[in-house]
Motif scaffolding. Structure first.
Motif, PDB file in Angstrom:
ATOM      1  N   PRO A  62       0.802  -1.227   0.000  1.00 50.09           N
ATOM      2  CA  PRO A  62       0.000   0.000   0.000  1.00 50.09           C
ATOM      3  C   PRO A  62       0.836   1.280   0.000  1.00 50.09           C
ATOM      4  N   ALA A  63       1.993   1.272   0.664  1.00 49.32           N
ATOM      5  CA  ALA A  63       2.830   2.474   0.695  1.00 49.32           C
ATOM      6  C   ALA A  63       3.421   2.792  -0.680  1.00 49.32           C
ATOM      7  N   GLY A  64       3.390   1.819  -1.592  1.00 44.95           N
ATOM      8  CA  GLY A  64       3.829   2.074  -2.964  1.00 44.95           C
ATOM      9  C   GLY A  64       5.340   2.090  -3.162  1.00 44.95           C
ATOM     10  N   ARG A  65       6.081   1.547  -2.207  1.00 52.05           N
ATOM     11  CA  ARG A  65       7.544   1.527  -2.308  1.00 52.05           C
ATOM     12  C   ARG A  65       8.107   0.558  -1.273  1.00 52.05           C
ATOM     13  N   GLY A  66       9.387   0.236  -1.408  1.00 54.73           N
ATOM     14  CA  GLY A  66      10.078  -0.517  -0.370  1.00 54.73           C
ATOM     15  C   GLY A  66      10.428   0.419   0.777  1.00 54.73           C
ATOM     16  N   GLY A  67      10.792  -0.179   1.924  1.00 48.91           N
ATOM     17  CA  GLY A  67      11.175   0.641   3.073  1.00 48.91           C
ATOM     18  C   GLY A  67      12.638   1.036   3.008  1.00 48.91           C
ATOM     19  N   THR A  68      13.010   2.004   3.821  1.00 46.51           N
ATOM     20  CA  THR A  68      14.419   2.392   3.920  1.00 46.51           C
ATOM     21  C   THR A  68      14.957   1.933   5.284  1.00 46.51           C
ATOM     22  N   PRO A  69      16.247   1.584   5.356  1.00 50.32           N
ATOM     23  CA  PRO A  69      16.823   1.195   6.647  1.00 50.32           C
ATOM     24  C   PRO A  69      16.590   2.238   7.734  1.00 50.32           C
ATOM     25  N   ALA A  70      16.557   3.512   7.379  1.00 50.28           N
ATOM     26  CA  ALA A  70      16.326   4.552   8.392  1.00 50.28           C
ATOM     27  C   ALA A  70      14.930   4.422   8.998  1.00 50.28           C
ATOM     28  N   GLU A  71      13.963   3.970   8.190  1.00 49.48           N
ATOM     29  CA  GLU A  71      12.600   3.800   8.724  1.00 49.48           C
ATOM     30  C   GLU A  71      12.544   2.633   9.708  1.00 49.48           C
ATOM     31  N   LEU A  72      13.285   1.575   9.395  1.00 50.34           N
ATOM     32  CA  LEU A  72      13.320   0.434  10.338  1.00 50.34           C
ATOM     33  C   LEU A  72      14.045   0.863  11.607  1.00 50.34           C
ATOM     34  N   ALA A  73      15.132   1.613  11.433  1.00 49.82           N
ATOM     35  CA  ALA A  73      15.929   2.054  12.590  1.00 49.82           C
ATOM     36  C   ALA A  73      15.096   2.926  13.527  1.00 49.82           C
ATOM     37  N   ALA A  74      14.231   3.757  12.984  1.00 47.99           N
ATOM     38  CA  ALA A  74      13.398   4.629  13.828  1.00 47.99           C
ATOM     39  C   ALA A  74      12.447   3.797  14.682  1.00 47.99           C
ATOM     40  N   THR A  75      11.923   2.721  14.105  1.00 48.76           N
ATOM     41  CA  THR A  75      11.025   1.844  14.869  1.00 48.76           C
ATOM     42  C   THR A  75      11.793   1.112  15.963  1.00 48.76           C
ATOM     43  N   VAL A  76      12.985   0.673  15.632  1.00 46.53           N
ATOM     44  CA  VAL A  76      13.829  -0.013  16.621  1.00 46.53           C
ATOM     45  C   VAL A  76      14.161   0.943  17.772  1.00 46.53           C
ATOM     46  N   LEU A  77      14.493   2.181  17.426  1.00 49.35           N
ATOM     47  CA  LEU A  77      14.786   3.175  18.470  1.00 49.35           C
ATOM     48  C   LEU A  77      13.584   3.346  19.394  1.00 49.35           C
ATOM     49  N   PHE A  78      12.399   3.453  18.811  1.00 55.28           N
ATOM     50  CA  PHE A  78      11.185   3.593  19.636  1.00 55.28           C
ATOM     51  C   PHE A  78      11.076   2.458  20.650  1.00 55.28           C
ATOM     52  N   LEU A  79      11.197   1.217  20.168  1.00 55.69           N
ATOM     53  CA  LEU A  79      11.025   0.070  21.079  1.00 55.69           C
ATOM     54  C   LEU A  79      12.161  -0.030  22.096  1.00 55.69           C
ATOM     55  N   ALA A  80      13.344   0.468  21.736  1.00 54.17           N
ATOM     56  CA  ALA A  80      14.485   0.415  22.662  1.00 54.17           C
ATOM     57  C   ALA A  80      14.405   1.497  23.728  1.00 54.17           C
ATOM     58  N   SER A  81      13.599   2.506  23.478  1.00 52.39           N
ATOM     59  CA  SER A  81      13.598   3.699  24.341  1.00 52.39           C
ATOM     60  C   SER A  81      12.461   3.648  25.357  1.00 52.39           C
ATOM     61  N   ASP A  82      12.496   4.584  26.303  1.00 53.76           N
ATOM     62  CA  ASP A  82      11.437   4.661  27.305  1.00 53.76           C
ATOM     63  C   ASP A  82      10.100   5.129  26.704  1.00 53.76           C
ATOM     64  N   ALA A  83      10.118   5.568  25.449  1.00 52.89           N
ATOM     65  CA  ALA A  83       8.840   5.890  24.783  1.00 52.89           C
ATOM     66  C   ALA A  83       7.968   4.637  24.689  1.00 52.89           C
ATOM     67  N   ALA A  84       8.607   3.466  24.752  1.00 51.23           N
ATOM     68  CA  ALA A  84       7.879   2.187  24.677  1.00 51.23           C
ATOM     69  C   ALA A  84       7.883   1.487  26.037  1.00 51.23           C
ATOM     70  N   SER A  85       7.922   2.260  27.116  1.00 48.68           N
ATOM     71  CA  SER A  85       8.140   1.669  28.448  1.00 48.68           C
ATOM     72  C   SER A  85       7.047   0.697  28.886  1.00 48.68           C
ATOM     73  N   TYR A  86       5.862   0.768  28.262  1.00 49.53           N
ATOM     74  CA  TYR A  86       4.773  -0.151  28.650  1.00 49.53           C
ATOM     75  C   TYR A  86       4.510  -1.192  27.559  1.00 49.53           C
ATOM     76  N   ILE A  87       5.490  -1.381  26.682  1.00 51.52           N
ATOM     77  CA  ILE A  87       5.345  -2.358  25.589  1.00 51.52           C
ATOM     78  C   ILE A  87       6.358  -3.473  25.802  1.00 51.52           C
ATOM     79  N   THR A  88       5.880  -4.695  25.932  1.00 56.36           N
ATOM     80  CA  THR A  88       6.795  -5.831  26.037  1.00 56.36           C
ATOM     81  C   THR A  88       6.136  -7.093  25.495  1.00 56.36           C
ATOM     82  N   GLY A  89       6.964  -7.950  24.908  1.00 49.90           N
ATOM     83  CA  GLY A  89       6.482  -9.214  24.354  1.00 49.90           C
ATOM     84  C   GLY A  89       5.717  -9.040  23.050  1.00 49.90           C
ATOM     85  N   GLN A  90       5.873  -7.877  22.411  1.00 53.47           N
ATOM     86  CA  GLN A  90       5.056  -7.570  21.233  1.00 53.47           C
ATOM     87  C   GLN A  90       5.852  -7.660  19.928  1.00 53.47           C
ATOM     88  N   THR A  91       5.104  -7.742  18.836  1.00 50.99           N
ATOM     89  CA  THR A  91       5.706  -7.727  17.505  1.00 50.99           C
ATOM     90  C   THR A  91       5.149  -6.532  16.751  1.00 50.99           C
TER      91      THR A  91
END
Ligand code: NAP
Length: 254
Positions: A215-244
């Motif tokens: 639907p996005a009409g393109r492949g993803g960029t490594p920077a987009e994956l990295a931003a998601t990884v940063l979110f889950l690694a950070s306290d912004a995701a402090s109440y998220i665990t065991g999720q995909t």
């Protein structure tokens, strides 16, 4: 006054990134360093790993490059030991190292199948064990799985798909073992289709067939994956665990 954006920062923290010699691993290392983390970088190719280390150092953060084969439990322990000795602590582990393989199931040898599991599934477990022993409460582990864990792109990828599905099980179990007892969150990202070293040949041949199904009409960029990884690694995701968290431009909703 503190801002919600502060929750995404990793100042004063140390992050370990596997598979940091190419593709996502380089983008993840850069993103974590931009967010303030010192980083320990692992992969087998020492020359490329040193390039990633130099990029991080140029951004003003400390970094160590530790040539590591994650399929070897002793090497994983040694990697974590160096991170602790050189950078002083371990707060975040990004299990990103992985190998792709496409072998028709009727022809795949036990050695070929096992080799993929050793890197993609056992490796993250050895790294998680070693890192979790060093982490204190507030730690976070992010495992890089794949949408191949939950669907197929039409390639013969039994070993790869099984390893990435296994990584989801590992994520959930470690989350239930460690979040309450040790204060360590464990989550997984499931990337869709991104052009990296692993996928470049496939991209050239097959990407156009997949495009109508993204639907996005393109492949993803490594920077987009990295931003998601940063979110889950950070306290912004402090109440998220065991999720995909699927990062695929919508590929799996069609
Ligand atoms: P890549 O550029 O090929 O990166 C793979 C990384 O893993 C390299 O740094 C490689 O470094 C490292 N690695 C492989 N075997 C290793 C081992 N035994 N020990 C330590 N490091 C090892 O491909 P990528 O796309 O960035 O892949 C990163 C992760 O994303 C993988 O887990 C992959 O399965 C996953 N993924 C990618 C996509 C995509 O579309 N690209 C989609 C879904 C999931 P060395 O060769 O130097 O060891």
């Amino acid at each position: 006054m503190s801002s919600v954006l502060d929750l995404f920062r990793l100042d004063g923290k140390v992050a370990i990134v596997t598979g940091a010699s190419s593709g996502f691993g380089v983008a993840i290392a850069e993103a974590l360093a931009q967010a303030g983390a010192e980083v320990a970088l692992g992969a087998r190719r020492a020359d490329l790993l040193a390039q990633t280390r130099d990029k991080v150092l140029a951004s003003g953060r400390r970094a160590v490059a530790v040539p590591t084969d994650v399929s070897d439990p002793a090497a994983c322990q040694a990697f974590v030991d160096v991170a602790l000795a050189e950078l002083g602590r371990v707060d975040v582990l990004i299990n990103n190292a992985g190998v792709g393989a496409a072998v028709p199931a009727l022809r795949e040898s036990p050695e070929e199948f096992q080799a993929v599991l050793d890197v993609n599934l056992s490796g993250p477990y050895w790294m998680a064990q070693s890192a979790a022993r060093a982490m204190t409460a507030g730690g976070a582990i992010v495992n890089v799985s794949s949408i191949a864990a939950i669907g197929s792109l039409g390639l013969p990828q039994a070993a790869y798909s099984a390893s990435k599905a296994g990584l989801i099980g590992l994520t959930r179990d470690l989350a239930q073992q460690w979040t309450g007892r040790r204060g360590i969150r464990v989550n997984a990202v499931l990337p869709g289709i991104f052009e990296t070293e692993m996928t470049s040949a496939w991209f050239a041949e097959k990407f156009d067939e997949q495009l109508p199904r993204i639907p996005a009409g393109r492949g993803g960029t490594p920077a987009e994956l990295a931003a998601t990884v940063l979110f889950l690694a950070s306290d912004a995701a402090s109440y998220i665990t065991g999720q995909t968290l699927v990062v695929d431009g919508g590929r799996t909703i069609l």
